[in-house]
Design a protein around this motif. Structure first.
Motif, PDB file in Angstrom:
ATOM      1  N   ALA A   1     -14.475  -0.664   2.429  1.00  0.00           N
ATOM      2  CA  ALA A   1     -15.222  -1.679   3.179  1.00  0.00           C
ATOM      3  C   ALA A   1     -14.334  -2.253   4.273  1.00  0.00           C
ATOM      4  CB  ALA A   1     -15.678  -2.785   2.234  1.00  0.00           C
ATOM      5  N   ALA A   2     -14.910  -2.462   5.449  1.00  0.00           N
ATOM      6  CA  ALA A   2     -14.129  -2.845   6.630  1.00  0.00           C
ATOM      7  C   ALA A   2     -13.321  -4.113   6.418  1.00  0.00           C
ATOM      8  CB  ALA A   2     -15.065  -3.014   7.827  1.00  0.00           C
ATOM      9  N   ASN A   3     -13.842  -5.050   5.635  1.00  0.00           N
ATOM     10  CA  ASN A   3     -13.122  -6.317   5.433  1.00  0.00           C
ATOM     11  C   ASN A   3     -11.797  -6.123   4.705  1.00  0.00           C
ATOM     12  OD1 ASN A   3     -13.328  -7.278   2.355  1.00  0.00           O
ATOM     13  ND2 ASN A   3     -15.197  -6.182   2.887  1.00  0.00           N
ATOM     14  N   PHE A   4     -11.664  -4.993   4.007  1.00  0.00           N
ATOM     15  CA  PHE A   4     -10.467  -4.758   3.186  1.00  0.00           C
ATOM     16  C   PHE A   4      -9.444  -3.876   3.900  1.00  0.00           C
ATOM     17  CE2 PHE A   4      -8.242  -3.429  -0.797  1.00  0.00           C
ATOM     18  CZ  PHE A   4      -8.047  -4.697  -1.333  1.00  0.00           C
ATOM     19  N   ALA A   5      -9.615  -3.674   5.192  1.00  0.00           N
ATOM     20  CA  ALA A   5      -8.711  -2.794   5.934  1.00  0.00           C
ATOM     21  C   ALA A   5      -7.267  -3.286   5.886  1.00  0.00           C
ATOM     22  CB  ALA A   5      -9.177  -2.663   7.388  1.00  0.00           C
ATOM     23  N   GLY A   6      -7.054  -4.581   6.091  1.00  0.00           N
ATOM     24  CA  GLY A   6      -5.702  -5.129   6.096  1.00  0.00           C
ATOM     25  C   GLY A   6      -4.962  -4.916   4.787  1.00  0.00           C
ATOM     26  N   PRO A   7      -5.536  -5.339   3.656  1.00  0.00           N
ATOM     27  CA  PRO A   7      -4.862  -5.121   2.380  1.00  0.00           C
ATOM     28  C   PRO A   7      -4.631  -3.645   2.064  1.00  0.00           C
ATOM     29  CG  PRO A   7      -6.562  -6.779   2.151  1.00  0.00           C
ATOM     30  CD  PRO A   7      -6.719  -6.211   3.518  1.00  0.00           C
ATOM     31  N   LEU A   8      -5.622  -2.797   2.368  1.00  0.00           N
ATOM     32  CA  LEU A   8      -5.482  -1.381   2.053  1.00  0.00           C
ATOM     33  C   LEU A   8      -4.340  -0.757   2.852  1.00  0.00           C
ATOM     34  CD1 LEU A   8      -6.250   1.807   2.563  1.00  0.00           C
ATOM     35  CD2 LEU A   8      -6.648   0.835   0.294  1.00  0.00           C
ATOM     36  N   GLN A   9      -4.271  -1.094   4.127  1.00  0.00           N
ATOM     37  CA  GLN A   9      -3.188  -0.556   4.956  1.00  0.00           C
ATOM     38  C   GLN A   9      -1.825  -1.066   4.481  1.00  0.00           C
ATOM     39  OE1 GLN A   9      -4.697  -1.889   8.711  1.00  0.00           O
ATOM     40  NE2 GLN A   9      -5.919  -0.059   9.060  1.00  0.00           N
ATOM     41  N   ALA A  10      -1.818  -2.309   4.005  1.00  0.00           N
ATOM     42  CA  ALA A  10      -0.560  -2.889   3.530  1.00  0.00           C
ATOM     43  C   ALA A  10      -0.092  -2.251   2.222  1.00  0.00           C
ATOM     44  CB  ALA A  10      -0.718  -4.401   3.353  1.00  0.00           C
ATOM     45  N   MET A  11      -1.029  -1.810   1.394  1.00  0.00           N
ATOM     46  CA  MET A  11      -0.637  -1.269   0.089  1.00  0.00           C
ATOM     47  C   MET A  11      -0.469   0.257   0.094  1.00  0.00           C
ATOM     48  SD  MET A  11      -4.114  -1.442  -2.274  1.00  0.00           S
ATOM     49  CE  MET A  11      -4.237  -3.227  -2.120  1.00  0.00           C
ATOM     50  N   ALA A  12      -0.867   0.931   1.174  1.00  0.00           N
ATOM     51  CA  ALA A  12      -0.840   2.395   1.187  1.00  0.00           C
ATOM     52  C   ALA A  12       0.568   2.940   0.958  1.00  0.00           C
ATOM     53  CB  ALA A  12      -1.402   2.916   2.501  1.00  0.00           C
ATOM     54  N   GLU A  13       1.557   2.377   1.646  1.00  0.00           N
ATOM     55  CA  GLU A  13       2.925   2.873   1.506  1.00  0.00           C
ATOM     56  C   GLU A  13       3.485   2.576   0.118  1.00  0.00           C
ATOM     57  OE1 GLU A  13       7.321   2.601   3.704  1.00  0.00           O
ATOM     58  OE2 GLU A  13       5.617   1.507   4.518  1.00  0.00           O
ATOM     59  N   ASP A  14       3.174   1.377  -0.407  1.00  0.00           N
ATOM     60  CA  ASP A  14       3.661   1.026  -1.738  1.00  0.00           C
ATOM     61  C   ASP A  14       3.044   1.936  -2.788  1.00  0.00           C
ATOM     62  OD1 ASP A  14       5.137  -0.758  -3.561  1.00  0.00           O
ATOM     63  OD2 ASP A  14       3.142  -1.390  -4.219  1.00  0.00           O
ATOM     64  N   PHE A  15       1.765   2.265  -2.627  1.00  0.00           N
ATOM     65  CA  PHE A  15       1.103   3.178  -3.558  1.00  0.00           C
ATOM     66  C   PHE A  15       1.776   4.543  -3.531  1.00  0.00           C
ATOM     67  CE2 PHE A  15      -2.210   6.512  -4.086  1.00  0.00           C
ATOM     68  CZ  PHE A  15      -2.447   6.345  -5.441  1.00  0.00           C
ATOM     69  N   ARG A  16       2.101   5.012  -2.347  1.00  0.00           N
ATOM     70  CA  ARG A  16       2.748   6.319  -2.233  1.00  0.00           C
ATOM     71  C   ARG A  16       4.145   6.297  -2.844  1.00  0.00           C
ATOM     72  NH1 ARG A  16       2.765  10.178   3.142  1.00  0.00           N
ATOM     73  NH2 ARG A  16       3.727  11.994   2.160  1.00  0.00           N
ATOM     74  N   ASN A  17       4.878   5.213  -2.579  1.00  0.00           N
ATOM     75  CA  ASN A  17       6.232   5.112  -3.134  1.00  0.00           C
ATOM     76  C   ASN A  17       6.209   4.977  -4.652  1.00  0.00           C
ATOM     77  OD1 ASN A  17       7.351   5.253  -0.578  1.00  0.00           O
ATOM     78  ND2 ASN A  17       7.458   3.021  -0.328  1.00  0.00           N
ATOM     79  N   THR A  18       5.183   4.321  -5.163  1.00  0.00           N
ATOM     80  CA  THR A  18       5.084   4.066  -6.599  1.00  0.00           C
ATOM     81  C   THR A  18       4.597   5.275  -7.372  1.00  0.00           C
ATOM     82  OG1 THR A  18       4.613   1.729  -6.162  1.00  0.00           O
ATOM     83  CG2 THR A  18       4.039   2.557  -8.337  1.00  0.00           C
ATOM     84  N   THR A  19       3.628   6.010  -6.794  1.00  0.00           N
ATOM     85  CA  THR A  19       2.976   7.099  -7.534  1.00  0.00           C
ATOM     86  C   THR A  19       3.250   8.491  -6.979  1.00  0.00           C
ATOM     87  OG1 THR A  19       0.955   7.044  -6.201  1.00  0.00           O
ATOM     88  CG2 THR A  19       1.097   5.505  -8.068  1.00  0.00           C
ATOM     89  N   GLY A  20       3.667   8.558  -5.725  1.00  0.00           N
ATOM     90  CA  GLY A  20       3.831   9.855  -5.081  1.00  0.00           C
ATOM     91  C   GLY A  20       2.561  10.387  -4.451  1.00  0.00           C
ATOM     92  N   HIS A  21       1.435   9.716  -4.694  1.00  0.00           N
ATOM     93  CA  HIS A  21       0.155  10.141  -4.133  1.00  0.00           C
ATOM     94  C   HIS A  21      -0.091   9.467  -2.768  1.00  0.00           C
ATOM     95  CE1 HIS A  21      -0.668  11.998  -7.931  1.00  0.00           C
ATOM     96  NE2 HIS A  21      -0.731  10.851  -8.582  1.00  0.00           N
ATOM     97  N   ARG A  22      -0.946  10.083  -1.973  1.00  0.00           N
ATOM     98  CA  ARG A  22      -1.212   9.575  -0.632  1.00  0.00           C
ATOM     99  C   ARG A  22      -2.666   9.176  -0.477  1.00  0.00           C
ATOM    100  NH1 ARG A  22      -2.171  11.608   4.823  1.00  0.00           N
ATOM    101  NH2 ARG A  22      -2.718  13.649   3.983  1.00  0.00           N
ATOM    102  N   LEU A  23      -2.889   8.028   0.173  1.00  0.00           N
ATOM    103  CA  LEU A  23      -4.231   7.557   0.473  1.00  0.00           C
ATOM    104  C   LEU A  23      -4.668   8.073   1.835  1.00  0.00           C
ATOM    105  CD1 LEU A  23      -3.933   3.772  -0.496  1.00  0.00           C
ATOM    106  CD2 LEU A  23      -5.025   5.569  -1.840  1.00  0.00           C
TER     107      LEU A  23
END
Length: 251
Positions: A31-53
Motif C-alpha cells: 500500500a502506497a502509505n507504507f512506502a517509507g517504512p518498507l524502503q527503510a526496512m528492506a536493507e535490514d531484512f536482507r541483512n538479517t535473512t539474506g532474502h531480498r524484497l
C-alpha cells in the motif's frame, strides 16, 4: 596434498551454492502509505535473512484487481483489513497467514508552515480552493478522509474543492507541489521519529473515522517461497515494529 586441496575447494563451492539457493527474493505489493517504512526496512531484512524484497507501491483496490488477474505478487501489505480478508476467502492467499502489521494514522497536511492549525479548523474556512484526498473507492485513507468530512458536517460544503489522487502517494504529491493547499495524507508520509518533516499538520483524532487496520498476508503465488514466510516473520518482529512505530503507526 593436491587431492585434499581439491576436495576442500569443491566443498566450499558446494557450500556457496547451498547458501545462494537459500537466499531468495519475494515480490511484495505494498500500500502506497507504507512506502517509507518498507524502503527503510528492506536493507535490514536482507541483512538479517539474506532474502531480498522486490516491492511495488500503489492503491490497495488496484492491487486487488491485479492479484485477481494473476499479477505475480507473493505477499500483500494492504492499507485495510477487508481486502486481504476477501482475497483469503476467494482462495487467493495462504490460509492463516493474515495478520495486522500496522494501524494507520490520518493527517491533514499543508506544505506551508503555519497553514494548518492544531484542531483542523482550517477546513471550515474559505482560504483554500483545493483539498486533496486519495480515491475513496480504492484507497482506505481516502475512505477515512470522507468519513472525517462527514463527521465534521463538511462533506457537502467541500465537495467542489476535493481533488482525488489515484493513491495516497498522489494525494501527497498534490499538496507537496502546491496544486492543493492542503490534503488528507498518511502521517507516515510526513513524519518520522515524531517529527514533522515540513509544513504544518493536524493529526486527525482516531474517533473521526473507522480504524485504518492494515493487514498483510502471503498470496497463493508465495505459498512455497521461503522468502515470503521469512518476510512476514520479520514484519511481526521487534526490529520491524520499532521502525513501523517511528513512522507514526500503531501496532
Amino acid at each position: 596434498m593436491r587431492r585434499r586441496f581439491l576436495t576442500a575447494l569443491f566443498a566450499l563451492i558446494a557450500i556457496g551454492r547451498l547458501s545462494g539457493a537459500a537466499a531468495d527474493e519475494v515480490q511484495v505489493a505494498v500500500a502506497a502509505n507504507f512506502a517509507g517504512p518498507l524502503q527503510a526496512m528492506a536493507e535490514d531484512f536482507r541483512n538479517t535473512t539474506g532474502h531480498r524484497l522486490v516491492a511495488s507501491f500503489g492503491a490497495t483496490g488496484q492491487f486487488y484487481a491485479q492479484i485477481r488477474h494473476g499479477a505475480p505478487f507473493e505477499v500483500f501489505l494492504a492499507a485495510d483489513a477487508a481486502t486481504p480478508a476477501r482475497l483469503e476467502e476467494e482462495g487467493e492467499a495462504l490460509p492463516g497467514s493474515r495478520f495486522t502489521y500496522a494501524i494507520g494514522t490520518l493527517a491533514l497536511w499543508s506544505a506551508r508552515p503555519g497553514y494548518v492549525d492544531a484542531g483542523g479548523e482550517v477546513l471550515k474556512g474559505r482560504g483554500f480552493r483545493h483539498l486533496a484526498i486519495a480515491n475513496p473507492k480504492t484507497a482506505p485513507y481516502g475512505q477515512a478522509a470522507i468519513q472525517v468530512l462527514e463527521r465534521l458536517g463538511l462533506r457537502e460544503a467541500l465537495a467542489g474543492r476535493l481533488v482525488e489522487g489515484q493513491s495516497i502517494t498522489q494525494a501527497h504529491q498534490f499538496v507537496a507541489s502546491g496544486n492543493a493547499e492542503l490534503g488528507f495524507v498518511a502521517l507516515s508520509q510526513i513524519q518520522q521519529d515524531g517529527r514533522l518533516g515540513s509544513g504544518s499538520a493536524w493529526i486527525v483524532p482516531a474517533g473521526l473515522h473507522e480504524p485504518i487496520r492494515q493487514d498483510a498476508l502471503i498470496l497463493s503465488k508465495g505459498r512455497d517461497n521461503p522468502a515470503a514466510r521469512a518476510f512476514l516473520d520479520y514484519l511481526k518482529g521487534e526490529r520491524a515494529g520499532r521502525l513501523i512505530e517511528s513512522f507514526g503507526y500503531g501496532r
